[in-house]
Design a protein around this motif. Sequence first.
Motif, PDB file in Angstrom:
ATOM      1  N   ASP A 188       0.830  -1.216   0.000  1.00 30.35           N
ATOM      2  CA  ASP A 188       0.000   0.000   0.000  1.00 30.35           C
ATOM      3  C   ASP A 188       0.862   1.262   0.000  1.00 30.35           C
ATOM      4  O   ASP A 188       0.492   2.285   0.577  1.00 30.35           O
ATOM      5  CB  ASP A 188      -0.955   0.011   1.205  1.00 30.35           C
ATOM      6  N   PHE A 189       2.004   1.178  -0.659  1.00 34.62           N
ATOM      7  CA  PHE A 189       2.898   2.335  -0.806  1.00 34.62           C
ATOM      8  C   PHE A 189       2.764   2.867  -2.228  1.00 34.62           C
ATOM      9  O   PHE A 189       3.029   2.143  -3.202  1.00 34.62           O
ATOM     10  CB  PHE A 189       4.343   1.937  -0.524  1.00 34.62           C
ATOM     11  N   ARG A 190       2.311   4.131  -2.343  1.00 32.70           N
ATOM     12  CA  ARG A 190       2.075   4.742  -3.658  1.00 32.70           C
ATOM     13  C   ARG A 190       1.170   3.844  -4.509  1.00 32.70           C
ATOM     14  O   ARG A 190       0.069   3.528  -4.101  1.00 32.70           O
ATOM     15  CB  ARG A 190       3.414   5.022  -4.349  1.00 32.70           C
ATOM     16  N   CYS A 191       1.651   3.417  -5.690  1.00 36.74           N
ATOM     17  CA  CYS A 191       0.823   2.608  -6.586  1.00 36.74           C
ATOM     18  C   CYS A 191       0.906   1.119  -6.287  1.00 36.74           C
ATOM     19  O   CYS A 191       0.211   0.316  -6.922  1.00 36.74           O
ATOM     20  CB  CYS A 191       1.215   2.862  -8.039  1.00 36.74           C
ATOM     21  N   PHE A 192       1.732   0.732  -5.315  1.00 41.69           N
ATOM     22  CA  PHE A 192       1.957  -0.687  -5.050  1.00 41.69           C
ATOM     23  C   PHE A 192       0.913  -1.237  -4.091  1.00 41.69           C
ATOM     24  O   PHE A 192       0.765  -0.736  -2.970  1.00 41.69           O
ATOM     25  CB  PHE A 192       3.351  -0.909  -4.460  1.00 41.69           C
ATOM     26  N   ASP A 193       0.203  -2.265  -4.529  1.00 41.54           N
ATOM     27  CA  ASP A 193      -0.653  -3.034  -3.631  1.00 41.54           C
ATOM     28  C   ASP A 193       0.250  -3.846  -2.717  1.00 41.54           C
ATOM     29  O   ASP A 193       0.258  -3.686  -1.503  1.00 41.54           O
ATOM     30  CB  ASP A 193      -1.587  -3.919  -4.458  1.00 41.54           C
ATOM     31  N   GLU A 194       1.021  -4.734  -3.306  1.00 45.18           N
ATOM     32  CA  GLU A 194       2.018  -5.495  -2.562  1.00 45.18           C
ATOM     33  C   GLU A 194       3.095  -5.929  -3.542  1.00 45.18           C
ATOM     34  O   GLU A 194       2.799  -6.405  -4.639  1.00 45.18           O
ATOM     35  CB  GLU A 194       1.396  -6.710  -1.874  1.00 45.18           C
ATOM     36  N   ALA A 195       4.344  -5.724  -3.162  1.00 41.35           N
ATOM     37  CA  ALA A 195       5.447  -6.080  -4.054  1.00 41.35           C
ATOM     38  C   ALA A 195       6.653  -6.512  -3.242  1.00 41.35           C
ATOM     39  O   ALA A 195       6.918  -5.965  -2.165  1.00 41.35           O
ATOM     40  CB  ALA A 195       5.814  -4.899  -4.947  1.00 41.35           C
ATOM     41  N   ARG A 196       7.382  -7.483  -3.767  1.00 44.30           N
ATOM     42  CA  ARG A 196       8.663  -7.920  -3.220  1.00 44.30           C
ATOM     43  C   ARG A 196       9.698  -7.800  -4.320  1.00 44.30           C
ATOM     44  O   ARG A 196       9.525  -8.368  -5.395  1.00 44.30           O
ATOM     45  CB  ARG A 196       8.578  -9.355  -2.702  1.00 44.30           C
ATOM     46  N   ILE A 197      10.744  -7.066  -4.046  1.00 43.93           N
ATOM     47  CA  ILE A 197      11.730  -6.744  -5.072  1.00 43.93           C
ATOM     48  C   ILE A 197      13.108  -7.181  -4.589  1.00 43.93           C
ATOM     49  O   ILE A 197      13.587  -6.721  -3.546  1.00 43.93           O
ATOM     50  CB  ILE A 197      11.737  -5.231  -5.384  1.00 43.93           C
ATOM     51  N   ALA A 198      13.745  -8.068  -5.335  1.00 41.11           N
ATOM     52  CA  ALA A 198      15.115  -8.485  -5.041  1.00 41.11           C
ATOM     53  C   ALA A 198      16.069  -7.575  -5.808  1.00 41.11           C
ATOM     54  O   ALA A 198      15.865  -7.292  -6.995  1.00 41.11           O
ATOM     55  CB  ALA A 198      15.326  -9.941  -5.452  1.00 41.11           C
ATOM     56  N   LEU A 199      17.115  -7.106  -5.131  1.00 40.54           N
ATOM     57  CA  LEU A 199      18.042  -6.157  -5.723  1.00 40.54           C
ATOM     58  C   LEU A 199      19.471  -6.676  -5.632  1.00 40.54           C
ATOM     59  O   LEU A 199      19.841  -7.333  -4.651  1.00 40.54           O
ATOM     60  CB  LEU A 199      17.948  -4.800  -5.011  1.00 40.54           C
ATOM     61  N   SER A 200      20.261  -6.388  -6.661  1.00 42.46           N
ATOM     62  CA  SER A 200      21.672  -6.747  -6.649  1.00 42.46           C
ATOM     63  C   SER A 200      22.388  -5.929  -5.586  1.00 42.46           C
ATOM     64  O   SER A 200      22.149  -4.726  -5.435  1.00 42.46           O
ATOM     65  CB  SER A 200      22.290  -6.492  -8.017  1.00 42.46           C
ATOM     66  N   ALA A 201      23.288  -6.565  -4.847  1.00 41.52           N
ATOM     67  CA  ALA A 201      23.960  -5.898  -3.737  1.00 41.52           C
ATOM     68  C   ALA A 201      25.023  -4.906  -4.186  1.00 41.52           C
ATOM     69  O   ALA A 201      25.425  -4.035  -3.402  1.00 41.52           O
ATOM     70  CB  ALA A 201      24.588  -6.937  -2.816  1.00 41.52           C
ATOM     71  N   ASP A 202      25.504  -5.018  -5.405  1.00 41.86           N
ATOM     72  CA  ASP A 202      26.499  -4.056  -5.877  1.00 41.86           C
ATOM     73  C   ASP A 202      26.312  -3.812  -7.367  1.00 41.86           C
ATOM     74  O   ASP A 202      25.530  -4.484  -8.039  1.00 41.86           O
ATOM     75  CB  ASP A 202      27.923  -4.528  -5.567  1.00 41.86           C
ATOM     76  N   GLY A 203      27.027  -2.835  -7.869  1.00 44.58           N
ATOM     77  CA  GLY A 203      26.903  -2.474  -9.267  1.00 44.58           C
ATOM     78  C   GLY A 203      25.633  -1.677  -9.535  1.00 44.58           C
ATOM     79  O   GLY A 203      24.925  -1.248  -8.621  1.00 44.58           O
ATOM     80  N   VAL A 204      25.353  -1.476 -10.813  1.00 44.24           N
ATOM     81  CA  VAL A 204      24.231  -0.643 -11.250  1.00 44.24           C
ATOM     82  C   VAL A 204      23.035  -1.512 -11.606  1.00 44.24           C
ATOM     83  O   VAL A 204      23.129  -2.377 -12.481  1.00 44.24           O
ATOM     84  CB  VAL A 204      24.618   0.218 -12.466  1.00 44.24           C
ATOM     85  N   THR A 205      21.919  -1.285 -10.935  1.00 44.57           N
ATOM     86  CA  THR A 205      20.655  -1.916 -11.292  1.00 44.57           C
ATOM     87  C   THR A 205      19.797  -0.883 -11.994  1.00 44.57           C
ATOM     88  O   THR A 205      19.510   0.178 -11.430  1.00 44.57           O
ATOM     89  CB  THR A 205      19.917  -2.452 -10.055  1.00 44.57           C
ATOM     90  N   VAL A 206      19.397  -1.185 -13.212  1.00 43.85           N
ATOM     91  CA  VAL A 206      18.544  -0.277 -13.988  1.00 43.85           C
ATOM     92  C   VAL A 206      17.094  -0.698 -13.810  1.00 43.85           C
ATOM     93  O   VAL A 206      16.733  -1.856 -14.046  1.00 43.85           O
ATOM     94  CB  VAL A 206      18.923  -0.301 -15.489  1.00 43.85           C
ATOM     95  N   ILE A 207      16.272   0.234 -13.375  1.00 39.61           N
ATOM     96  CA  ILE A 207      14.846  -0.008 -13.179  1.00 39.61           C
ATOM     97  C   ILE A 207      14.106   0.791 -14.240  1.00 39.61           C
ATOM     98  O   ILE A 207      14.067   2.021 -14.195  1.00 39.61           O
ATOM     99  CB  ILE A 207      14.392   0.409 -11.767  1.00 39.61           C
TER     100      ILE A 207
END
Length: 363
Positions: free
Chosen positions: A10-29
């Motif tokens: 319930d954050f902004r447009c998100f009903d519910e989301a789980r997002i895995a992110l790389s711990a280093d380097g550049v992640t492009v969203i």
Amino acid sequence: MAVVGLQLRDFRCFDEARIALSADGVTVIRGSNGAGKTSVLEAIGWLAAGRSWRASDRSALVRNGTEIARIGAELRVKGRVTLVQATVPRQGASRVVLDGQPLRTRRVLAEQLRVVVAAPSDVRLVTDGPAERRGLLDDLLVLRSARAEQARRELERCLRQRGALLQQARGRLDPATLRTLEVWDERLAEAGTLVASMREALASELAAACGPAHGRLAPAAPPLGLRYRRSWDGPLLDALAAAREEDLRRQTTSVGPHRDDLELMLGGRPARSEASQGEQRTIALALRLGAFSLLAREDLEPPILLLDDVFAELDDQRARALVEELPRDGAQVLLTTTTAAPPAVPVTARLRLDRGRVEADAA
């Protein structure tokens, strides 16, 4: 230092989301406007700072039709995993829990989560009033020093108490009120002088860091200069006494660190009034890169760099220069864009967002 997992409900447009992110380097969203990519960065930024750079009204963070937004993040610092969770209600106080314990001060979390955000709205650092630039300095001070956080808290307390006393006096001072005012003047002078001195020292460090970054982003531009300007001369206690009559009339404190400014000069000219819009945006980006550089020099791990659609505001030359400025020492960088990132960006991972849904991006 990295966010390796992010949970939004319930954050902004998100009903519910789980997002895995790389711990280093550049992640492009990547995603279209309104897809939620900026909200991902905003959630991380909110956890780190306790406020949003996008909205002054906290209720804007809560999804329409709901009353409470929730943010959770799995952090990894020097191989150790930490969990931070926050509830953000439309009304009432927000709550942050770090490894199951209520968070008492932001400084505690700063040892686990420090971020630098660069966004198109950063142009306000140049174009708006002094409060934006003071905020830049104060945010950096708090991230670097527990003493600075204590001094800033004391300054804010003194200003509130002195302001309330001035309002109660209604332009006239009886002996008892005068004695109380003198006490708060002494406390304000002590805390205010300390905060101003810390800001001045930091402004010099920031100038040394962001000046070269600006030169690399815009090599043909005049040099960027920073100067901290106090709103008073001499001892602050004397300045408060000299301004007392005017302060009583206006029922506010007219001198002190809350009136100071960080002046930005481009080739000796005031950037706020004389720099072009393109120059102002480049200056704002250089300030953020300088802030990142300062924090990365600390004993703790480098901060997380959040870049919200910044390439859309840059010409080809500045875009190439920004790519060269991206950290390549294992720091985590999250970069949002509506299109593909510039080819030279050293991408580690790609995600695509579509109306609050998250998926891997092969582009």
